[in-house]
Scaffold this motif. Structure first.
Motif, PDB file in Angstrom:
ATOM      1  N   GLY A 160       7.161  -8.784   6.824  1.00 15.90           N
ATOM      2  CA  GLY A 160       6.567  -9.742   5.679  1.00 15.90           C
ATOM      3  C   GLY A 160       5.215  -9.555   5.555  1.00 15.90           C
ATOM      4  O   GLY A 160       4.419  -9.969   4.379  1.00 15.90           O
ATOM      5  N   TYR A 161       4.376  -9.109   6.257  1.00 19.26           N
ATOM      6  CA  TYR A 161       3.166  -8.726   6.328  1.00 19.26           C
ATOM      7  C   TYR A 161       2.857  -7.433   5.539  1.00 19.26           C
ATOM      8  O   TYR A 161       1.784  -7.470   4.840  1.00 19.26           O
ATOM      9  CB  TYR A 161       2.474  -8.525   7.851  1.00 19.26           C
ATOM     10  N   GLU A 162       3.574  -6.473   5.328  1.00 19.65           N
ATOM     11  CA  GLU A 162       3.560  -5.153   4.975  1.00 19.65           C
ATOM     12  C   GLU A 162       3.748  -5.265   3.705  1.00 19.65           C
ATOM     13  O   GLU A 162       4.346  -5.995   3.006  1.00 19.65           O
ATOM     14  CB  GLU A 162       4.252  -4.157   5.755  1.00 19.65           C
ATOM     15  N   HIS A 163       2.791  -4.318   2.909  1.00 22.51           N
ATOM     16  CA  HIS A 163       3.131  -4.420   1.166  1.00 22.51           C
ATOM     17  C   HIS A 163       3.898  -2.867   1.055  1.00 22.51           C
ATOM     18  O   HIS A 163       3.644  -1.946   1.669  1.00 22.51           O
ATOM     19  CB  HIS A 163       1.925  -4.407   0.466  1.00 22.51           C
ATOM     20  N   ILE A 164       4.714  -3.174   0.135  1.00 23.65           N
ATOM     21  CA  ILE A 164       5.315  -1.843  -0.304  1.00 23.65           C
ATOM     22  C   ILE A 164       4.606  -1.804  -1.767  1.00 23.65           C
ATOM     23  O   ILE A 164       4.877  -2.668  -2.745  1.00 23.65           O
ATOM     24  CB  ILE A 164       6.860  -1.910  -0.702  1.00 23.65           C
ATOM     25  N   HIS A 165       4.076  -0.475  -1.868  1.00 18.03           N
ATOM     26  CA  HIS A 165       3.301  -0.212  -3.337  1.00 18.03           C
ATOM     27  C   HIS A 165       4.213   0.694  -3.968  1.00 18.03           C
ATOM     28  O   HIS A 165       4.777   1.601  -3.712  1.00 18.03           O
ATOM     29  CB  HIS A 165       2.014   0.430  -3.004  1.00 18.03           C
ATOM     30  N   HIS A 166       4.552   0.326  -5.313  1.00 16.96           N
ATOM     31  CA  HIS A 166       5.103   1.353  -6.497  1.00 16.96           C
ATOM     32  C   HIS A 166       4.028   2.335  -6.778  1.00 16.96           C
ATOM     33  O   HIS A 166       2.854   1.763  -7.392  1.00 16.96           O
ATOM     34  CB  HIS A 166       5.646   0.619  -7.580  1.00 16.96           C
ATOM     35  N   LEU A 167       4.166   3.451  -6.456  1.00 19.75           N
ATOM     36  CA  LEU A 167       3.184   4.630  -7.105  1.00 19.75           C
ATOM     37  C   LEU A 167       2.884   4.806  -8.399  1.00 19.75           C
ATOM     38  O   LEU A 167       1.736   4.864  -8.843  1.00 19.75           O
ATOM     39  CB  LEU A 167       3.584   5.736  -6.332  1.00 19.75           C
ATOM     40  N   ASP A 168       3.854   4.493  -9.330  1.00 21.60           N
ATOM     41  CA  ASP A 168       3.862   4.577 -10.859  1.00 21.60           C
ATOM     42  C   ASP A 168       3.430   3.364 -11.355  1.00 21.60           C
ATOM     43  O   ASP A 168       3.240   2.817 -12.351  1.00 21.60           O
ATOM     44  CB  ASP A 168       4.890   4.985 -11.148  1.00 21.60           C
ATOM     45  N   GLU A 169       3.370   2.117 -10.449  1.00 19.66           N
ATOM     46  CA  GLU A 169       3.121   0.972 -10.831  1.00 19.66           C
ATOM     47  C   GLU A 169       3.962  -0.112 -11.645  1.00 19.66           C
ATOM     48  O   GLU A 169       3.653  -0.903 -12.175  1.00 19.66           O
ATOM     49  CB  GLU A 169       1.470   0.738 -11.422  1.00 19.66           C
ATOM     50  N   LEU A 193      -6.530   0.236  -2.685  1.00 21.33           N
ATOM     51  CA  LEU A 193      -6.046   1.369  -3.394  1.00 21.33           C
ATOM     52  C   LEU A 193      -5.861   1.265  -4.600  1.00 21.33           C
ATOM     53  O   LEU A 193      -6.331   1.758  -5.832  1.00 21.33           O
ATOM     54  CB  LEU A 193      -4.416   1.497  -3.084  1.00 21.33           C
ATOM     55  N   HIS A 194      -5.610  -0.257  -5.216  1.00 23.04           N
ATOM     56  CA  HIS A 194      -5.513  -0.616  -6.558  1.00 23.04           C
ATOM     57  C   HIS A 194      -7.057  -0.469  -7.122  1.00 23.04           C
ATOM     58  O   HIS A 194      -7.464   0.117  -8.206  1.00 23.04           O
ATOM     59  CB  HIS A 194      -5.125  -2.079  -6.874  1.00 23.04           C
ATOM     60  N   ALA A 195      -8.099  -0.715  -6.256  1.00 18.73           N
ATOM     61  CA  ALA A 195      -9.438  -0.858  -6.555  1.00 18.73           C
ATOM     62  C   ALA A 195      -9.809   0.663  -6.947  1.00 18.73           C
ATOM     63  O   ALA A 195     -10.490   0.947  -7.710  1.00 18.73           O
ATOM     64  CB  ALA A 195     -10.403  -1.428  -5.642  1.00 18.73           C
ATOM     65  N   MET A 196      -9.538   1.553  -6.142  1.00 18.22           N
ATOM     66  CA  MET A 196      -9.798   2.856  -6.172  1.00 18.22           C
ATOM     67  C   MET A 196      -9.261   3.426  -7.488  1.00 18.22           C
ATOM     68  O   MET A 196      -9.831   4.321  -8.073  1.00 18.22           O
ATOM     69  CB  MET A 196      -9.385   3.872  -5.010  1.00 18.22           C
ATOM     70  N   ILE A 197      -7.798   3.119  -7.795  1.00 21.26           N
ATOM     71  CA  ILE A 197      -7.208   3.586  -9.019  1.00 21.26           C
ATOM     72  C   ILE A 197      -7.967   3.196 -10.335  1.00 21.26           C
ATOM     73  O   ILE A 197      -8.061   3.798 -11.210  1.00 21.26           O
ATOM     74  CB  ILE A 197      -5.623   3.041  -8.833  1.00 21.26           C
ATOM     75  N   PHE A 232      -7.312   8.701   1.070  1.00 22.97           N
ATOM     76  CA  PHE A 232      -6.619   7.484   1.530  1.00 22.97           C
ATOM     77  C   PHE A 232      -5.236   7.682   2.172  1.00 22.97           C
ATOM     78  O   PHE A 232      -4.870   6.661   2.878  1.00 22.97           O
ATOM     79  CB  PHE A 232      -6.078   6.770   0.120  1.00 22.97           C
ATOM     80  N   GLU A 233      -4.805   8.954   1.929  1.00 21.37           N
ATOM     81  CA  GLU A 233      -3.358   9.161   2.608  1.00 21.37           C
ATOM     82  C   GLU A 233      -3.729   8.983   4.186  1.00 21.37           C
ATOM     83  O   GLU A 233      -2.595   8.969   4.848  1.00 21.37           O
ATOM     84  CB  GLU A 233      -2.982  10.602   2.425  1.00 21.37           C
ATOM     85  N   ALA A 234      -4.804   8.997   4.654  1.00 19.30           N
ATOM     86  CA  ALA A 234      -4.939   8.906   6.184  1.00 19.30           C
ATOM     87  C   ALA A 234      -4.528   7.595   6.716  1.00 19.30           C
ATOM     88  O   ALA A 234      -3.940   7.578   7.948  1.00 19.30           O
ATOM     89  CB  ALA A 234      -6.384   8.903   6.580  1.00 19.30           C
TER      90      ALA A 234
END
Length: 160
Positions: A89-98, A119-123, A134-136
């Motif tokens: 419940g702590y982890e976020h699952i990000h949609h790459l294509d948003e 990530l959203h701020a960098m995008i 970021f992939e690190a």
């Protein structure tokens, strides 16, 4: 039809249709029984279904009902099933294509809430150097998906 015994034909119909993801409402209407009776008998028979139905929640995410009543966000469920993990419940699952409704595994990567916000701020800033590094913070199985998305993002932004 409360208290009426189930016939062999009804039990066979339930077994064939419950596990094939037909809705309990459809099964109940066909058999002339209540939805609760269908859930109860399916549970007694040890039947399970991947999900009963999908709906879009108020935030635009696809929500699925697993089995008889457990609700889950589809993107989290897909990620758990693919990698054999249970998210806390702590982890976020990000949609790459948003696209919150594109829940194919190739579009999903897991990260901490803080990294998700970064990530959203960098995008938004189109911070190329930060996006490359970021992939690190990603899990090894998410890195190829991220790299593929990053290449397409660079092409969209005319960056090579």
């Amino acid at each position: 039809m409360a208290g009426v015994r189930w016939t062999d034909a009804e039990l066979k119909f339930l077994e064939e249709n419950y596990t094939s993801k037909n809705s309990c409402k459809y099964i109940a209407e066909t058999l002339g029984r209540s939805i609760r009776a269908v859930y109860t008998m399916a549970d007694r028979m040890g039947l399970s279904v991947q999900w009963e139905y999908r709906r879009i929640d108020k935030d635009g995410y696809v929500e699925v009902v697993l089995g008889s009543s457990v609700k889950k966000k589809e993107h989290r469920y897909v990620y758990e099933q693919e990698y054999g993990i249970v998210l806390s419940g702590y982890e976020h699952i990000h949609h790459l294509d948003e696209d919150k409704q594109n829940n194919v595994i190739e579009n999903l990567v897991m990260m901490s809430p803080a990294n998700h916000n970064r990530l959203h701020a960098m995008i938004e800033r189109k911070d190329i150097e930060a996006l490359r590094k970021f992939e690190a913070v990603l899990l090894y199985h998410d890195v190829p998906k991220y790299q593929k998305w990053l290449n397409s993002f660079f092409l969209q932004c005319d960056i090579v």
